[in-house]
Design an enzyme around this catalytic site. Structure first.
Site, PDB file in Angstrom:
ATOM      1  N   LYS A  37       0.812  -1.226   0.000  1.00  0.00           N
ATOM      2  CA  LYS A  37       0.000   0.000   0.000  1.00  0.00           C
ATOM      3  C   LYS A  37       0.846   1.277   0.000  1.00  0.00           C
ATOM      4  O   LYS A  37       0.313   2.359  -0.144  1.00  0.00           O
ATOM      5  CB  LYS A  37      -0.890   0.036   1.261  1.00  0.00           C
ATOM      6  CG  LYS A  37      -1.999  -0.985   1.260  1.00  0.00           C
ATOM      7  CD  LYS A  37      -3.090  -0.646   2.267  1.00  0.00           C
ATOM      8  CE  LYS A  37      -2.759  -1.070   3.659  1.00  0.00           C
ATOM      9  NZ  LYS A  37      -2.929  -2.470   3.967  1.00  0.00           N
ATOM     10  N   TYR A  92      -6.145  -8.068  13.743  1.00  0.00           N
ATOM     11  CA  TYR A  92      -6.932  -9.244  14.059  1.00  0.00           C
ATOM     12  C   TYR A  92      -8.366  -8.975  13.626  1.00  0.00           C
ATOM     13  O   TYR A  92      -8.932  -7.982  14.065  1.00  0.00           O
ATOM     14  CB  TYR A  92      -6.884  -9.586  15.547  1.00  0.00           C
ATOM     15  CG  TYR A  92      -7.356 -11.001  15.761  1.00  0.00           C
ATOM     16  CD1 TYR A  92      -6.501 -12.070  15.488  1.00  0.00           C
ATOM     17  CD2 TYR A  92      -8.655 -11.267  16.185  1.00  0.00           C
ATOM     18  CE1 TYR A  92      -6.929 -13.378  15.648  1.00  0.00           C
ATOM     19  CE2 TYR A  92      -9.073 -12.575  16.348  1.00  0.00           C
ATOM     20  CZ  TYR A  92      -8.211 -13.616  16.081  1.00  0.00           C
ATOM     21  OH  TYR A  92      -8.628 -14.919  16.220  1.00  0.00           O
ATOM     22  N   SER A 119      -5.732 -10.483   7.001  1.00  0.00           N
ATOM     23  CA  SER A 119      -6.209 -11.084   5.746  1.00  0.00           C
ATOM     24  C   SER A 119      -5.353 -12.282   5.385  1.00  0.00           C
ATOM     25  O   SER A 119      -5.802 -13.176   4.672  1.00  0.00           O
ATOM     26  CB  SER A 119      -6.116 -10.082   4.592  1.00  0.00           C
ATOM     27  OG  SER A 119      -6.926  -8.981   4.839  1.00  0.00           O
ATOM     28  N   HIS A 132      -0.211 -15.624   8.126  1.00  0.00           N
ATOM     29  CA  HIS A 132       1.212 -15.876   8.358  1.00  0.00           C
ATOM     30  C   HIS A 132       1.638 -14.631   9.128  1.00  0.00           C
ATOM     31  O   HIS A 132       1.555 -13.517   8.584  1.00  0.00           O
ATOM     32  CB  HIS A 132       1.969 -16.019   7.039  1.00  0.00           C
ATOM     33  CG  HIS A 132       3.436 -16.201   7.235  1.00  0.00           C
ATOM     34  ND1 HIS A 132       4.084 -17.387   6.960  1.00  0.00           N
ATOM     35  CD2 HIS A 132       4.390 -15.348   7.698  1.00  0.00           C
ATOM     36  CE1 HIS A 132       5.377 -17.241   7.246  1.00  0.00           C
ATOM     37  NE2 HIS A 132       5.581 -16.012   7.699  1.00  0.00           N
ATOM     38  N   HIS A 172       2.611 -11.347  10.689  1.00  0.00           N
ATOM     39  CA  HIS A 172       3.349 -10.181  10.188  1.00  0.00           C
ATOM     40  C   HIS A 172       2.982  -8.969  11.031  1.00  0.00           C
ATOM     41  O   HIS A 172       1.914  -8.918  11.627  1.00  0.00           O
ATOM     42  CB  HIS A 172       3.035  -9.929   8.703  1.00  0.00           C
ATOM     43  CG  HIS A 172       1.573  -9.842   8.414  1.00  0.00           C
ATOM     44  ND1 HIS A 172       0.806 -10.966   8.117  1.00  0.00           N
ATOM     45  CD2 HIS A 172       0.725  -8.800   8.395  1.00  0.00           C
ATOM     46  CE1 HIS A 172      -0.437 -10.595   7.926  1.00  0.00           C
ATOM     47  NE2 HIS A 172      -0.529  -9.281   8.090  1.00  0.00           N
ATOM     48  N   VAL A 173       3.894  -8.003  11.065  1.00  0.00           N
ATOM     49  CA  VAL A 173       3.693  -6.803  11.879  1.00  0.00           C
ATOM     50  C   VAL A 173       3.713  -5.584  10.957  1.00  0.00           C
ATOM     51  O   VAL A 173       4.576  -5.472  10.074  1.00  0.00           O
ATOM     52  CB  VAL A 173       4.823  -6.662  12.933  1.00  0.00           C
ATOM     53  CG1 VAL A 173       4.546  -5.479  13.847  1.00  0.00           C
ATOM     54  CG2 VAL A 173       4.976  -7.936  13.747  1.00  0.00           C
TER      55      VAL A 173
HETATM   56  P1  M7G Z   1      -3.228  -8.068   6.835  1.00  0.00           P
HETATM   57  O1  M7G Z   1      -3.317  -7.549   8.213  1.00  0.00           O
HETATM   58  O2  M7G Z   1      -3.105  -9.562   6.691  1.00  0.00           O
HETATM   59  O3  M7G Z   1      -4.474  -7.657   5.990  1.00  0.00           O
HETATM   60  O4  M7G Z   1      -1.990  -7.345   6.187  1.00  0.00           O
HETATM   61  P2  M7G Z   1      -4.937  -6.340   5.226  1.00  0.00           P
HETATM   62  O5  M7G Z   1      -4.440  -6.487   3.807  1.00  0.00           O
HETATM   63  O6  M7G Z   1      -6.443  -6.445   5.252  1.00  0.00           O
HETATM   64  O7  M7G Z   1      -4.394  -5.181   5.971  1.00  0.00           O
HETATM   65  C1  M7G Z   1      -1.383  -7.773   5.022  1.00  0.00           C
HETATM   66  C2  M7G Z   1      -0.536  -6.633   4.520  1.00  0.00           C
HETATM   67  O8  M7G Z   1       0.237  -7.121   3.450  1.00  0.00           O
HETATM   68  C3  M7G Z   1      -1.362  -5.461   3.991  1.00  0.00           C
HETATM   69  O9  M7G Z   1      -0.935  -4.260   4.594  1.00  0.00           O
HETATM   70  C4  M7G Z   1      -1.106  -5.497   2.484  1.00  0.00           C
HETATM   71  O10 M7G Z   1      -1.098  -4.213   1.904  1.00  0.00           O
HETATM   72  C5  M7G Z   1       0.251  -6.163   2.407  1.00  0.00           C
HETATM   73  N1  M7G Z   1       0.492  -6.905   1.164  1.00  0.00           N
HETATM   74  C6  M7G Z   1      -0.395  -7.685   0.530  1.00  0.00           C
HETATM   75  N2  M7G Z   1       0.208  -8.232  -0.562  1.00  0.00           N
HETATM   76  C7  M7G Z   1      -0.440  -9.152  -1.473  1.00  0.00           C
HETATM   77  C8  M7G Z   1       1.501  -7.776  -0.610  1.00  0.00           C
HETATM   78  C9  M7G Z   1       2.593  -7.997  -1.505  1.00  0.00           C
HETATM   79  O11 M7G Z   1       2.535  -8.727  -2.498  1.00  0.00           O
HETATM   80  N3  M7G Z   1       3.757  -7.348  -1.186  1.00  0.00           N
HETATM   81  C10 M7G Z   1       3.863  -6.520  -0.096  1.00  0.00           C
HETATM   82  N4  M7G Z   1       5.030  -5.911   0.124  1.00  0.00           N
HETATM   83  N5  M7G Z   1       2.846  -6.303   0.757  1.00  0.00           N
HETATM   84  C11 M7G Z   1       1.670  -6.926   0.502  1.00  0.00           C
END
Ligand code: M7G
Length: 322
Positions: free
Chosen positions: A187, A248, A251, A254, A256-257
């Site tokens: 993002k 929480y 999406s 795995h 991640h922070v």
């Molecule tokens: P999340 O808390 O699992 O869900 O965060 P959210 O997407 O609803 O916030 C996943 C984070 O991974 C998000 O901030 C996404 O913008 C980021 N993200 C998703 N994808 C598919 C990618 C990617 O391919 N590369 C990178 N660098 N970030 C990603």
């Protein structure tokens, strides 16, 4: 025998080469519908397809924030190449449209192709509900759903294995237990005002904060300390400038922070979704199994597949009595 030789006209198959290899513009994008138009965030999410490519696509266009670095007195923002078009003026007030040069005027575009139903649901505007997730609800509904859905984590593994985004890594710790890779979030458009990094852990068996115990304190502290140091080193920001948190539900299951600039109101920082890393560490220090025993609220969308399960079990009531 081929279909043609049998006199059957086969439909010309669409090429399914990776769209992202050589896309240069959006002229081949065929808009199907507008999934969401957030006038507040200035983001529009579009559903459609690309000519000659199989599958659906989601295209997200976002007008980006101003970068303070671009706003110096000799900046290109204030040069004669930029057109100012007057709409009206009244006394001391003037209303104009301003057209800065191309390099100051980009729109962030994120393209997901091929997009799944889950992507389409995620980017659609819809009705939300809060679920108070007790440990029982987690084991009965949420965990089986996470396991069944087999969320696609290929992009995560590509980062961990240096198959994608390796040139974007800010910091990496290769320790198998406490290691992580930190990259700019998808993002982020690279401007410091909206700084957004993601630290992805190396271990593959921690799905979310629900799995965390005191065994993971060294991992969490390592991410906190090395993540902060790397951002300070490159961008000069202090830990007090950063909002460091988990989602929480996430999406992607795995662990991640998220590291974001405190002054940036990134999506997903509201209280029903964000859990500060320092609070998580503190809770686990007080009680090792805090996250296995707690009720953790989260937001579910009405057209998420698992929403019906919560309704069936009487955990949430659909609005409008539908
Ligand atoms: P999340 O808390 O699992 O869900 O965060 P959210 O997407 O609803 O916030 C996943 C984070 O991974 C998000 O901030 C996404 O913008 C980021 N993200 C998703 N994808 C598919 C990618 C990617 O391919 N590369 C990178 N660098 N970030 C990603």
């Amino acid at each position: 025998m081929s279909l043609e030789s049998q006199g059957i006209q086969s439909k010309k198959p669409k090429l399914n080469l990776n769209l992202h290899e050589n896309i240069k513009d959006l002229s081949e994008f065929k808009l199907g519908s507008v999934l969401q138009n957030s006038t507040n965030r200035k983001v529009v999410c579009l559903r459609g397809s690309f000519q000659s490519k199989e599958g659906e696509a989601v295209v997200i266009l976002e007008k980006t924030a101003f970068s303070v670095d671009d706003l110096t007195s000799d900046s290109k923002f204030f040069c004669e190449k930029n057109q100012l078009e007057k709409i009206f003026h009244n006394d001391v007030y003037g209303d104009y449209k301003y057209f800065p040069i191309q390099e100051l005027n980009s729109i962030k575009a994120t393209i997901i192709h091929p997009a799944t139903e889950k992507h389409i649901a995620k980017y659609s505007s819809q009705t939300f509900y809060i679920i108070e997730e007790t440990p029982d609800i987690y084991f009965e509904i949420v965990l089986p759903h996470i396991t069944d859905q087999k969320f696609d984590l290929q992009w995560v593994y590509n980062i961990l294995e240096h198959k994608s985004e390796s040139d974007r890594i800010l910091v990496e710790d290769t320790d198998p237990n406490n290691g992580f890779v930190m990259v700019p979030d998808l993002k982020w458009n690279g401007e410091i005002d909206t700084l957004y990094f993601l630290a992805i852990i190396k271990k593959i068996n921690i799905k979310s904060i629900r799995d965390l115990t005191s065994d993971h304190l060294p991992l969490l502290k390592n991410i906190r300390d090395k993540g902060i140091a790397a951002i300070k080193n490159k961008y000069g920001l202090e830990s007090s400038d950063l909002r460091i948190y988990f989602h929480y539900q996430p999406s992607f299951y795995h662990l991640h922070v998220h590291f974001t600039y405190l002054r940036h109101e990134a999506p997903g920082i509201l209280t029903e979704r964000a859990h500060l890393l320092t609070t998580v560490i503190n809770n686990i220090e007080l009680l090792s199994d805090y996250y296995q025993r707690s009720t953790i609220p989260f937001v579910v969308r009405e057209n998420d597949k698992w929403f019906d399960k919560f309704v069936e079990k009487g955990i949430v009531k659909r609005r409008n009595g539908i």
